[in-house]
Motif scaffolding. Sequence first.
Motif, PDB file in Angstrom:
ATOM      1  N   SER A  93      -3.539  -7.269   6.696  1.00 42.99           N
ATOM      2  CA  SER A  93      -3.973  -6.017   7.313  1.00 42.99           C
ATOM      3  C   SER A  93      -3.445  -5.812   8.721  1.00 42.99           C
ATOM      4  O   SER A  93      -3.073  -4.723   9.100  1.00 42.99           O
ATOM      5  CB  SER A  93      -5.490  -6.060   7.374  1.00 42.99           C
ATOM      6  N   HIS A 100       4.570  -7.559   7.561  1.00 40.92           N
ATOM      7  CA  HIS A 100       3.529  -7.232   6.587  1.00 40.92           C
ATOM      8  C   HIS A 100       4.063  -7.311   5.155  1.00 40.92           C
ATOM      9  O   HIS A 100       3.408  -7.829   4.252  1.00 40.92           O
ATOM     10  CB  HIS A 100       2.993  -5.822   6.889  1.00 40.92           C
ATOM     11  N   ARG A 104       2.484  -9.029   1.818  1.00 39.67           N
ATOM     12  CA  ARG A 104       1.954  -8.078   0.833  1.00 39.67           C
ATOM     13  C   ARG A 104       2.634  -8.288  -0.531  1.00 39.67           C
ATOM     14  O   ARG A 104       1.993  -8.245  -1.574  1.00 39.67           O
ATOM     15  CB  ARG A 104       2.180  -6.679   1.386  1.00 39.67           C
ATOM     16  N   LEU A 241      -9.906 -11.779   4.434  1.00 41.13           N
ATOM     17  CA  LEU A 241      -9.744 -10.334   4.228  1.00 41.13           C
ATOM     18  C   LEU A 241     -10.133  -9.939   2.802  1.00 41.13           C
ATOM     19  O   LEU A 241     -10.851  -8.954   2.596  1.00 41.13           O
ATOM     20  CB  LEU A 241      -8.288  -9.921   4.511  1.00 41.13           C
ATOM     21  N   ALA A 245     -12.949  -7.303   2.391  1.00 38.56           N
ATOM     22  CA  ALA A 245     -12.450  -6.001   1.931  1.00 38.56           C
ATOM     23  C   ALA A 245     -12.918  -5.714   0.515  1.00 38.56           C
ATOM     24  O   ALA A 245     -13.146  -4.576   0.141  1.00 38.56           O
ATOM     25  CB  ALA A 245     -10.926  -5.966   1.994  1.00 38.56           C
ATOM     26  N   GLY A 246     -13.071  -6.770  -0.269  1.00 39.48           N
ATOM     27  CA  GLY A 246     -13.408  -6.574  -1.676  1.00 39.48           C
ATOM     28  C   GLY A 246     -14.897  -6.389  -1.933  1.00 39.48           C
ATOM     29  O   GLY A 246     -15.278  -5.725  -2.886  1.00 39.48           O
ATOM     30  N   THR A 249     -16.722  -2.941   0.524  1.00 33.30           N
ATOM     31  CA  THR A 249     -16.275  -1.604   0.110  1.00 33.30           C
ATOM     32  C   THR A 249     -16.853  -1.224  -1.251  1.00 33.30           C
ATOM     33  O   THR A 249     -17.386  -0.133  -1.422  1.00 33.30           O
ATOM     34  CB  THR A 249     -14.742  -1.569   0.022  1.00 33.30           C
ATOM     35  N   MET A 253     -19.495   1.784  -2.104  1.00 30.66           N
ATOM     36  CA  MET A 253     -19.208   2.868  -3.070  1.00 30.66           C
ATOM     37  C   MET A 253     -20.259   2.909  -4.173  1.00 30.66           C
ATOM     38  O   MET A 253     -20.610   3.987  -4.660  1.00 30.66           O
ATOM     39  CB  MET A 253     -17.813   2.681  -3.696  1.00 30.66           C
ATOM     40  N   MET A 294      -9.878   4.312   9.595  1.00 28.01           N
ATOM     41  CA  MET A 294      -8.895   3.363  10.094  1.00 28.01           C
ATOM     42  C   MET A 294      -8.619   3.553  11.584  1.00 28.01           C
ATOM     43  O   MET A 294      -8.628   4.669  12.079  1.00 28.01           O
ATOM     44  CB  MET A 294      -7.577   3.543   9.346  1.00 28.01           C
ATOM     45  N   ARG A 296      -5.680   2.669  14.529  1.00 29.55           N
ATOM     46  CA  ARG A 296      -4.308   2.224  14.812  1.00 29.55           C
ATOM     47  C   ARG A 296      -4.079   2.331  16.321  1.00 29.55           C
ATOM     48  O   ARG A 296      -4.900   2.894  17.029  1.00 29.55           O
ATOM     49  CB  ARG A 296      -3.290   3.132  14.096  1.00 29.55           C
ATOM     50  N   PHE A 347      -8.053   5.081  -0.794  1.00 33.82           N
ATOM     51  CA  PHE A 347      -7.540   3.709  -0.672  1.00 33.82           C
ATOM     52  C   PHE A 347      -6.465   3.627   0.411  1.00 33.82           C
ATOM     53  O   PHE A 347      -5.709   2.659   0.466  1.00 33.82           O
ATOM     54  CB  PHE A 347      -6.965   3.238  -2.009  1.00 33.82           C
ATOM     55  N   GLY A 348      -6.373   4.656   1.253  1.00 34.45           N
ATOM     56  CA  GLY A 348      -5.356   4.659   2.295  1.00 34.45           C
ATOM     57  C   GLY A 348      -4.043   5.211   1.767  1.00 34.45           C
ATOM     58  O   GLY A 348      -3.975   5.785   0.669  1.00 34.45           O
ATOM     59  N   HIS A 352      -0.024  -0.177   3.866  1.00 33.74           N
ATOM     60  CA  HIS A 352      -1.311  -0.901   3.835  1.00 33.74           C
ATOM     61  C   HIS A 352      -2.244  -0.402   2.740  1.00 33.74           C
ATOM     62  O   HIS A 352      -3.404  -0.852   2.680  1.00 33.74           O
ATOM     63  CB  HIS A 352      -2.030  -0.777   5.191  1.00 33.74           C
ATOM     64  N   CYS A 354      -4.585   0.096  -0.207  1.00 33.07           N
ATOM     65  CA  CYS A 354      -5.440  -0.992  -0.703  1.00 33.07           C
ATOM     66  C   CYS A 354      -4.803  -1.825  -1.822  1.00 33.07           C
ATOM     67  O   CYS A 354      -4.426  -1.289  -2.866  1.00 33.07           O
ATOM     68  CB  CYS A 354      -6.753  -0.392  -1.211  1.00 33.07           C
ATOM     69  N   VAL A 355      -4.744  -3.124  -1.602  1.00 31.15           N
ATOM     70  CA  VAL A 355      -4.171  -4.016  -2.617  1.00 31.15           C
ATOM     71  C   VAL A 355      -5.154  -4.173  -3.792  1.00 31.15           C
ATOM     72  O   VAL A 355      -4.747  -4.467  -4.914  1.00 31.15           O
ATOM     73  CB  VAL A 355      -3.814  -5.385  -1.978  1.00 31.15           C
TER      74      VAL A 355
HETATM   75  C1  HEM Z   1     -13.976   1.121  -3.449  1.00 29.71           C
HETATM   76  C2  HEM Z   1     -13.511   0.021  -2.928  1.00 29.71           C
HETATM   77  C3  HEM Z   1     -12.402  -0.047  -1.908  1.00 29.71           C
HETATM   78  C4  HEM Z   1     -11.994   0.871  -0.995  1.00 29.71           C
HETATM   79  C5  HEM Z   1     -12.531   2.288  -0.774  1.00 29.71           C
HETATM   80  C6  HEM Z   1     -10.908   0.274  -0.251  1.00 29.71           C
HETATM   81  C7  HEM Z   1     -10.197   0.925   0.750  1.00 29.71           C
HETATM   82  C8  HEM Z   1      -9.132   0.363   1.421  1.00 29.71           C
HETATM   83  C9  HEM Z   1      -8.346   1.061   2.400  1.00 29.71           C
HETATM   84  C10 HEM Z   1      -8.565   2.492   2.868  1.00 29.71           C
HETATM   85  C11 HEM Z   1      -7.389   0.206   2.837  1.00 29.71           C
HETATM   86  C12 HEM Z   1      -6.275   0.497   3.837  1.00 29.71           C
HETATM   87  C13 HEM Z   1      -6.610  -0.067   5.195  1.00 29.71           C
HETATM   88  C14 HEM Z   1      -5.550   0.285   6.240  1.00 29.71           C
HETATM   89  O1  HEM Z   1      -4.712   1.160   6.032  1.00 29.71           O
HETATM   90  O2  HEM Z   1      -5.589  -0.342   7.297  1.00 29.71           O
HETATM   91  C15 HEM Z   1      -7.582  -1.045   2.145  1.00 29.71           C
HETATM   92  C16 HEM Z   1      -6.819  -2.171   2.342  1.00 29.71           C
HETATM   93  C17 HEM Z   1      -7.056  -3.369   1.697  1.00 29.71           C
HETATM   94  N1  HEM Z   1      -7.934  -3.610   0.687  1.00 29.71           N
HETATM   95 FE1  HEM Z   1      -9.245  -2.273  -0.101  1.00 29.71          FE
HETATM   96  N2  HEM Z   1     -10.703  -0.997  -0.714  1.00 29.71           N
HETATM   97  C18 HEM Z   1     -11.574  -1.237  -1.731  1.00 29.71           C
HETATM   98  C19 HEM Z   1     -11.671  -2.379  -2.488  1.00 29.71           C
HETATM   99  C20 HEM Z   1     -10.901  -3.506  -2.334  1.00 29.71           C
HETATM  100  C21 HEM Z   1     -10.954  -4.680  -3.171  1.00 29.71           C
HETATM  101  C22 HEM Z   1     -11.844  -4.853  -4.400  1.00 29.71           C
HETATM  102  C23 HEM Z   1     -10.075  -5.588  -2.642  1.00 29.71           C
HETATM  103  C24 HEM Z   1      -9.679  -6.970  -3.100  1.00 29.71           C
HETATM  104  C25 HEM Z   1     -10.297  -7.829  -3.676  1.00 29.71           C
HETATM  105  C26 HEM Z   1      -9.461  -4.969  -1.492  1.00 29.71           C
HETATM  106  C27 HEM Z   1      -8.535  -5.568  -0.684  1.00 29.71           C
HETATM  107  C28 HEM Z   1      -7.843  -4.928   0.313  1.00 29.71           C
HETATM  108  C29 HEM Z   1      -6.828  -5.572   1.129  1.00 29.71           C
HETATM  109  C30 HEM Z   1      -6.389  -7.021   1.046  1.00 29.71           C
HETATM  110  C31 HEM Z   1      -6.334  -4.594   1.999  1.00 29.71           C
HETATM  111  C32 HEM Z   1      -5.247  -4.761   3.059  1.00 29.71           C
HETATM  112  C33 HEM Z   1      -3.931  -4.304   2.492  1.00 29.71           C
HETATM  113  C34 HEM Z   1      -2.800  -4.339   3.487  1.00 29.71           C
HETATM  114  O3  HEM Z   1      -3.030  -4.320   4.710  1.00 29.71           O
HETATM  115  O4  HEM Z   1      -1.658  -4.393   3.023  1.00 29.71           O
HETATM  116  N3  HEM Z   1      -9.982  -3.715  -1.342  1.00 29.71           N
HETATM  117  N4  HEM Z   1      -8.637  -0.923   1.272  1.00 29.71           N
END
Ligand code: HEM
Length: 415
Positions: A93, A100, A104, A241, A245-246, A249, A253, A294, A296, A347-348, A352, A354-355
């Motif tokens: 992140s 990155h 990633r 993370l 993050a997992g 979120t 929701m 977010m 930045r 999910f962005g 970045h 969301c993975v």
């Molecule tokens: C409804 C559920 C979720 C929402 C709304 C959500 C939303 C987001 C958003 C908006 C970002 C972008 C953040 C940025 O731009 O700085 C993000 C990044 C990320 N999310 Fe999710 N997320 C969710 C579920 C999950 C789950 C289940 C996982 C993993 C097990 C996860 C892992 C990550 C990771 C590792 C990143 C960083 C990605 C990067 O920086 O390349 N997220 N998420």
Amino acid sequence: MTSTVEPMPVPMRHGFLHSDDDALRTKGYPEWDRLRDETPVFESDYRTPGSPQPLWYFLDYDDVYNILRDTGLYSSEGFTHPDYESEYMMIPSEFDPPKHTKYRTQLNPFFSPNRVAQLEPTIRSVCRGLIEELAPLGRADVIDDFALRFPTSVFMGMLGVPVDDLETLISWVHQSQHTSHADDPDGRIRDAADRAIHEFMGVIAEDRKAHPGDDIVSNLLTCRIDGRPFNDGELGGILYLLFLAGLDTVASMLGWTFMHFAQNPTDRQRIVEDPSLSSSAVEELLRYYSIVSMTRHATRDVEMRGCPIKKGDRVIAPLAPANRDSTAFPDATEFRIDRTPNRHIAFGAGPHRCVGSHLARLELKVAIEEWHRLIPDYAITPDADLGLRVGMFVTSLQHVPLRWETGTVPASTGG
Ligand code: HEM
């Protein structure tokens, strides 16, 4: 006679920080709509000793989308803990491309649509087990009794550890993510929780180095960055993370999901009668109740929409007003369970994005299907305080107390 048009000054909202704002906390999403319609771009003079830089807010869909995609201009470095000093990194992140990208690329395969689809039977059985325990009780707080437990149990399964101490893990997530700046000005409570998460992950990592299996930690140990494995710090930063993050979120929701279906019986009835609507319902829930904001910082001086942004200034891009912007979605403030197309950015966007989006979608879809199969009719306990909490990163409800007639609960079909 010639007239020169003076540029409109950028509005200033004095002392505004979304996570501290009373109107957002009491009115929720309609307040984001009001702010966006009134001042889609504004400056805030809110400052903390740890973050003395000017603060710019962008609320329109196009602006948020463009900011998130332009990682060269709007950097994520150092901004995963935007309001307190922390020694713990969130990887990937808080890296910008090209660094990155290296991390990633290693993570993507573990969360691909195919990999996630293979998890569906396990995810469904975990979900069903939790709901079967609740169904005969006739009441539950969706947050404590289901929304926190479900994704945490799924993640424990992915780590390959028994779900022994769910409450402790949930309390760490809570302390790390939901302790307010006012309650913990120097970040001590959050730091202790972050340390506990790292120690927990560290013990699992040491075990998997000696006894590899088919779990996410063992898989991460096979990754290579510039030809070498992740070091302990990198592995810790990635697992930390993924854990936060997992869990936070998806739990958040789920709270919005069950609040929505409790308050909107027509939508609930449509899901009960036609569970195939669950996929489009998930997308509309993600759009209508977007939870993430977010932060930045600018890597150089730039003028955007009349804002004289200087290198180092902070830029906040909240997804809720963007995804409810009527220039991007017809009847944007209306919830349409079968909305298509639905190009939300919950999910962005950009590198970045969301993975875990495929995993999140599956967990939400399974929860909607399994819950309504077993508990089709329910209401929010009268006069309940749902405790809306607007965080720097995630907006969530603290309680969604539901009750239902136990006589209406169909017998489990098992399997
Ligand atoms: C409804 C559920 C979720 C929402 C709304 C959500 C939303 C987001 C958003 C908006 C970002 C972008 C953040 C940025 O731009 O700085 C993000 C990044 C990320 N999310 Fe999710 N997320 C969710 C579920 C999950 C789950 C289940 C996982 C993993 C097990 C996860 C892992 C990550 C990771 C590792 C990143 C960083 C990605 C990067 O920086 O390349 N997220 N998420």
